[in-house]
Enzyme design. Structure first.
Site, PDB file in Angstrom:
ATOM      1  N   HIS A  90      45.907  53.547  -4.590  1.00 47.39           N
ATOM      2  CA  HIS A  90      44.954  52.604  -5.172  1.00 47.39           C
ATOM      3  C   HIS A  90      44.235  53.186  -6.383  1.00 47.39           C
ATOM      4  CE1 HIS A  90      44.558  49.365  -1.847  1.00 47.39           C
ATOM      5  NE2 HIS A  90      45.773  49.886  -1.867  1.00 47.39           N
ATOM      6  N   HIS A 253      54.722  51.771   3.201  1.00 41.16           N
ATOM      7  CA  HIS A 253      54.535  51.125   4.498  1.00 41.16           C
ATOM      8  C   HIS A 253      55.346  51.782   5.604  1.00 41.16           C
ATOM      9  CE1 HIS A 253      52.956  47.186   2.474  1.00 41.16           C
ATOM     10  NE2 HIS A 253      52.188  48.239   2.267  1.00 41.16           N
TER      11      HIS A 253
END
Length: 721
Positions: A90, A253
């Site tokens: 992020h 993920h």
């Protein structure tokens, strides 16, 4: 004294100028990150400090932290790795190609608005977890570098082999005022779209406060096909192709989980709005313990794999291995689980070894098998796990290093030997540089070449002014102005450019036959310096323009045409180039470009005045050329702009072109753009223009112009810093 009466006269309170005049031109973005806000002092050299860092020791401390679960914020599955990967992702993922802003290069995740974005819930905890390590090593490692390094170590601690790590990111010490994150005034709004689904430039996220896409689907609609459209657009705007996109999503993920244990309404305000005793933390939850198994972040409750703290192929195994049906998390968010109760007990609980769960997926995960192009890539990577690991490693490295500029800026023992096309490679200097006598001889050749002052100055400016301080791309080094796509940009006047380059290449070829060498990149800049020298002499002033050789010429093979296309100016006020009307004004676009060039308001002002009298407009018009003696380096632009004998009137419906007429006779005198007139209209810019219009300002003007010019010519000369 009354208890209700404040004893202080607030220096920063009350109604601001922008409250009164919301459209006032913002020049403050040109004066950010100065020594006034930086505690390190002008003599601090971060690159030198980083070179003294024991990187292996830092990594060992980070490795120990991965499994050192803290009661105040327990690690999922006993491992902080997934949280730290998200922190690094992020940080880097705010980068967008449109203007090069965002990214991991400055440690901006520490400040508003990023520290309080809805997509960054709980990353305040991640940064607090690594604070003891930052504290231990102090100024030898920046927050920006530590955040990325922590993500790398997290991957390595869970069995993944990364491509490498480069240090060199310098921290900022205040929020960035220049980055346009969107016009929305509510979190998760999406006013940035128009038409069917056209995302506003230069934005690269679908909603205010998100890094990329909404994991539930566009505006929370759980449609994997529509989600694929958003994914492709947003990742492309972050310089990722389909293959890199699939690998990044699947690789990221493979680890960890999302958090949506309960009602999101029970989560408190973000860090910037939290109460003072929270000490910079936010999102305090009143749902049960508010942490561990009770944590709420995105509102989704998804664990993708059965080994969430180990690198594996299990994300693809599960994605392809089940049919999926829509459900909702405990917080009410859309997510997907296997149909018909399949997968029961496959997934471990993050905090209770006695509990097991079914695999779950996000709408954006399913997009990787619903979209035909993504599905082909996903299936190939599923069937070829070694290829998957290689592509993810390269994509992760690109993600976390994309905004650092050329690899010559990279620091540390883990920098990969391989150089990638996205790093805009330039050959290393392979010959002795020209000496003072060589430069003198070359100057004489340029003077005798028949090229005009305007032509050589315009070409040098076109070459150097592509630089973006945001991601340190562009600039004169590499001489890419002679290559596609830059040689064909309308702003660069392709016909004139081809003429100038042909002459300079002839001079270069002849000189290089002597046994010495000069690059075309150096010669272009030198020619611009010669032009300014002549223009100053025309004005009766003898000057010496600083010139430092050392640039090299890139090849077309080293130049990604699509990647460089984003550097093309949509407008350039320095060259009075405004081919299209935009929702923002020409003067705002000028200031934006000046900020990317790392210019101050005085530098921007003096450059405009000089470039106008040197007659360098992109369309070769006389707009803003307020002088009767072009190619003389004088302060005429400012003198004539501020002449009260001239009145101005718009000549276009859009009020972007103006005519200046004699106040008494009404006779036409000048034509101007908004960029020209803003230096007489805006009070701050007018104050600067008055300095240069004064009768005693000619020498100051020339000196300041040369200093600003030299700065722009050397913006990408990282070897000189």
């Amino acid at each position: 004294m009354s208890e209700n009466k404040c004893p202080m006269h607030h220096s920063a309170g009350g109604t601001t100028n922008r409250d009164w005049w919301p459209k006032q031109l913002r020049l403050d973005i040109l004066h950010q990150h100065s020594s006034l806000s930086n505690p390190m002092g002008d003599d601090f050299n971060y690159a030198e400090a980083f070179k003294s860092l024991d990187l292996a020791a830092v990594k060992q401390d980070l490795l120990a932290l991965m499994t050192d679960s803290q009661d105040w914020w327990p690690a999922d599955f006993g491992h902080y790795g997934p949280l730290f990967i998200r922190m690094a992702w992020h940080s880097a993922g705010t980068y967008r190609t449109g203007d090069g802003r965002g990214g991991a290069g400055s440690g901006n995740q520490r400040f508003a608005p990023l520290n309080s974005w809805p997509d960054n819930v709980s990353l305040d905890k991640a940064r607090r977890l690594i604070w003891p390590i930052k504290q231990k090593y102090g100024n030898k490692i920046s927050w920006a570098d530590l955040i990325v390094l922590t993500g790398n170590v997290a991957l390595e601690s869970m069995g993944f082999k990364t491509l490498g790590f480069a240090g060199g990111r310098v921290d900022i010490w205040e929020p960035e005022a220049d980055i346009y994150w969107g016009a929305e005034d509510k979190w998760l709004d999406d006013k940035r779209y128009s038409g069917e689904r056209d995302l506003e430039d230069p934005l690269a996220a679908v909603q205010m406060g998100l890094i990329y896409v909404n994991p539930e689907g566009p505006n929370g609609d759980p449609d994997p096909f529509a989600a694929a459209v958003d994914i492709r657009e947003t990742f492309a705007r972050m310089a990722m192709n389909d293959e890199e996109t699939v690998a990044l999503i699947a690789g990221g993920h493979t680890f960890g989980k999302t958090h949506g244990a309960g009602d999101a309404a029970l989560v408190g305000p973000e860090p910037e709005a939290a109460s003072i005793e929270q000490q910079g933390l936010g999102w305090k939850s009143s749902y049960k313990s508010g942490k561990g198994g009770d944590a709420i972040s995105s509102g989704l409750e998804v664990t993708w794999t059965s080994t969430p703290t180990q690198w594996s192929n299990n994300f693809f195994e599960n994605l392809f291995g089940y049919e999926w049906e829509l459900t909702k998390s405990p917080a009410g968010a859309h997510q997907w689980i296997p149909k018909n109760g399949a997968g029961k007990g496959v997934i471990p609980d993050a905090h209770d070894a006695s509990k097991r769960h079914v695999p779950a997926m996000l709408t954006t995960d399913l997009a990787l098998i619903f979209d035909p192009d993504y599905e082909k890539i996903s299936r190939r990577l599923f069937e070829n796990p070694d290829e998957f690991a290689e592509i993810f490693a390269k994509a992760w490295y690109k993600l976390t290093h994309r905004d650092m500029g050329p690899c010559t800026r990279y620091l540390g023992p883990e920098v990969p030997a391989e150089e990638f096309l996205w790093q805009d490679p330039i050959p290393a200097v392979d010959h002795p540089l020209v000496d003072e006598q060589d430069v003198t001889d070359l100057k004489l050749k340029i003077i005798g070449s028949g090229l005009t002052i305007s032509e050589v100055v315009a070409t040098a400016w076109a070459s150097a002014s592509t630089y973006r301080g945001s991601d340190m791309r562009g600039g004169a080094n590499g001489a890419r102005i002679r290559l596609a796509p830059q040689k064909d940009w309308p702003v660069n006047q392709p016909e004139q450019l081809a003429k100038v380059l042909k002459v300079l290449e002839s001079i270069q070829s002849e000189f290089n036959k002597s046994g010495k060498k000069i690059s075309l990149a150096d010669l272009i800049v030198l020619a611009g310096c010669v032009g300014i020298d002549q223009a100053a002499r025309n004005a009766g002033v003898e000057v010496t323009i600083p010139f430092t050789p050392g640039r090299m010429d890139a090849t077309q093979a080293q130049t990604d045409v699509e990647s460089f296309a984003v550097l093309e100016p949509v407008a350039d006020g320095f060259r009075n180039y405004h081919p299209t009307q935009f929702s923002v004004s020409a003067e705002e676009l000028l200031v934006d470009r000046a900020q990317l060039l790392t210019l101050t308001a005085p530098e921007m002002t003096v450059l405009i005045g000089g470039l106008r009298v040197l007659d360098t407009n992109a369309d070769q018009s006389k707009t803003g050329v307020f002088t009767a003696r072009p190619e003389f380096l004088t302060n005429d632009f400012f003198v004539n702009l501020l002449d009260m004998g001239t009145t101005w009137k718009p000549t276009s419906k859009a009020e972007d072109r103006f005519e200046g007429v004699d106040r008494v006779s009404g006779q036409p005198k000048w034509t101007a753009s908004r960029v020209d007139l803003i230096f007489g209209s805006n009070s701050q810019l007018r104050a600067l223009a008055e300095v240069y219009a004064s009768s005693d300002a000619q020498l100051r003007f020339i000196d300041d112009f040369i200093a600003a010019w030299t700065k722009v010519m050397n913006l990408d000369r990282f070897d000189l810093r």
